[in-house]
Design a protein around this motif. Structure first.
Motif, PDB file in Angstrom:
ATOM      1  N   ARG A 111      83.822  -6.737  36.621  1.00 22.65           N
ATOM      2  CA  ARG A 111      83.260  -8.033  36.203  1.00 22.65           C
ATOM      3  C   ARG A 111      83.948  -8.560  34.950  1.00 22.65           C
ATOM      4  N   GLN A 115      86.630 -13.264  37.451  1.00 22.49           N
ATOM      5  CA  GLN A 115      85.611 -14.316  37.445  1.00 22.49           C
ATOM      6  C   GLN A 115      85.888 -15.330  38.548  1.00 22.49           C
ATOM      7  N   TYR A 256      76.526 -14.755  46.618  1.00 25.35           N
ATOM      8  CA  TYR A 256      76.183 -14.412  45.235  1.00 25.35           C
ATOM      9  C   TYR A 256      75.713 -12.965  45.121  1.00 25.35           C
ATOM     10  N   GLN A 257      74.828 -12.548  46.023  1.00 24.36           N
ATOM     11  CA  GLN A 257      74.294 -11.194  45.946  1.00 24.36           C
ATOM     12  C   GLN A 257      75.385 -10.137  46.153  1.00 24.36           C
ATOM     13  N   SER A 260      78.350 -10.510  43.010  1.00 29.18           N
ATOM     14  CA  SER A 260      77.952 -10.387  41.609  1.00 29.18           C
ATOM     15  C   SER A 260      78.153  -9.000  41.005  1.00 29.18           C
ATOM     16  N   ASP A 264      82.156 -11.811  37.819  1.00 32.83           N
ATOM     17  CA  ASP A 264      81.345 -12.736  37.020  1.00 32.83           C
ATOM     18  C   ASP A 264      81.428 -14.102  37.684  1.00 32.83           C
ATOM     19  N   ILE A 265      80.311 -14.601  38.205  1.00 34.97           N
ATOM     20  CA  ILE A 265      80.290 -15.855  38.959  1.00 34.97           C
ATOM     21  C   ILE A 265      79.655 -16.949  38.116  1.00 34.97           C
ATOM     22  N   HIS A 309      68.176 -19.797  41.322  1.00 30.86           N
ATOM     23  CA  HIS A 309      69.243 -19.001  40.712  1.00 30.86           C
ATOM     24  C   HIS A 309      69.668 -19.660  39.394  1.00 30.86           C
ATOM     25  N   ASP A 312      72.082 -15.473  35.756  1.00 24.02           N
ATOM     26  CA  ASP A 312      72.783 -14.371  36.393  1.00 24.02           C
ATOM     27  C   ASP A 312      71.904 -13.127  36.355  1.00 24.02           C
ATOM     28  N   LEU A 319      73.630 -19.432  35.111  1.00 27.99           N
ATOM     29  CA  LEU A 319      74.532 -19.283  36.242  1.00 27.99           C
ATOM     30  C   LEU A 319      75.295 -20.564  36.547  1.00 27.99           C
TER      31      LEU A 319
END
Length: 345
Positions: A111, A115, A256-257, A260, A264-265, A309, A312, A319
């Motif tokens: 992470r 990104q 996302y799940q 992550s 790093d989103i 969401h 993060d 986020l």
């Protein structure tokens, strides 16, 4: 999303730069002002509730007139039973298959070096026009520990293969997958991350900007789910609730799940006045009326994701950031002098 909520240009660009940039500048004890702001410790955030209130002001305010209820794939959490005086020893039943919503073990090193900045918006929200701004911000970053610039990829083919199913022959099949896996397939995700962000001592930024929806019904690109002809006869609510729309161009929740734990989103959410958004593709989907219904359906779908969401789940930072793109267009200003002055800020 109302026009009156759009901030002036100076505040806008400051918020955009702060809201999406970029990595841990160094170790936990060596942080730049921007990264310190982004990497706020969750415990510190609890001590500043005004920050959470501020960050909660976003798409949640702009509810649809028909009051569509929020929708999430997250499992329900029930209250834990009261403890008895002599609790029984814990039992360990056989564990079911890991659900989509559950995180894999977090790889903090990955992470810190990788990104994804996703420029998020419906079709016609000026992704093409805003991309150079994000790219310029990313390329101006320097890792203070090494003095090296970040590796910025605005056409991340491996990521596009992972999110959308593109580049089957060039990427997916070459990686050893005979059939395109789901977006959250663990082995597939880790392959995409390794290909996108190699462990080469550099920090990598992947900029994605595919719109919702994307492409045409007969698009030659190998989407898992293409644009559907049936959407032309559906209401916005029906589109937002359909399984096909939830998977097009990718399943946001699953993306996302699954990513992550390794990446790093950050999302940069584009707002553009609705009529201008529709007018930019007014001939698509048989005309502006049907096209507007489809766009409204995806607006509802994206709103549901963003409303659920805000922060993060790994580091507690916000986020997404909302950007009002009309504020950076020359027509927003009264004279050429004002345009030039704004561009110098």
């Amino acid at each position: 999303m109302a026009h009156r909520h759009c901030a002036p240009l100076l505040i806008l660009l400051s918020a955009a730069a702060a809201g999406l940039l970029f990595f841990l500048a160094s170790t936990q004890n060596e942080r730049s002002p921007i990264t310190s702001f982004l990497r706020t410790n969750p415990a510190e955030a609890e001590e500043a509730p005004e920050n959470r209130r501020l960050l909660s002001v976003g798409l949640a305010q702009f509810t649809d007139p028909r009051s569509v209820s929020l929708r999430t794939e997250a499992p329900l959490v029930t209250d834990a039973p009261e403890e008895s005086a002599s609790p029984a020893p814990p039992s360990f039943p056989e564990q079911p298959e890991r659900p989509r919503e559950q995180f894999a073990a977090v790889d903090f090193e990955s992470r810190a070096n990788c990104q994804i900045v996703y420029i998020l918006g419906v079709e016609g929200a000026t992704h093409h026009g805003f991309l150079p701004i994000i790219e310029s911000l990313a390329r101006n970053q320097v890792d203070p520990r090494t003095g090296q610039g970040y590796v910025v990829d605005v056409t991340p083919q491996a990521l596009k293969a992972g999110l959308f199913g593109w580049f089957y022959s060039a990427k997916i099949k070459r990686w050893g997958f005979e059939v395109t896996p789901e977006v959250d397939d663990p082995a597939f995700v880790q392959t995409v991350v390794r290909e996108s962000c190699p462990n080469d001592g550099k920090k990598h930024i992947l900029i994605e900007w595919a719109s919702f929806p994307s492409g045409h019904e007969d698009d030659p690109r190998t989407y898992r789910v293409h644009r559907q002809h049936e959407w032309m006869g559906m209401s916005p609510e029906e589109i937002a609730n359909s399984d096909e729309a939830l998977e097009h161009p990718t399943n946001m929740q699953a993306f996302y799940q699954a990513y992550s734990p390794y990446v790093d989103i950050k999302f940069v959410v584009l707002h553009r006045p609705f009529l201008e958004t529709i007018a930019s593709h007014r001939d698509w989907d048989g005309g502006p009326e049907i096209h507007s219904n489809i766009i409204r359906g995806f607006m509802l779908m994206l709103r549901r994701f963003l409303d659920t969401h805000l922060f993060d789940l790994v580091d507690g930072t916000r986020l997404w950031s909302l950007v009002c793109v009309e504020k950076i267009m020359s027509k927003h200003y009264g004279s050429e002098h004002e345009v030039k002055a704004a561009r110098k800020r």
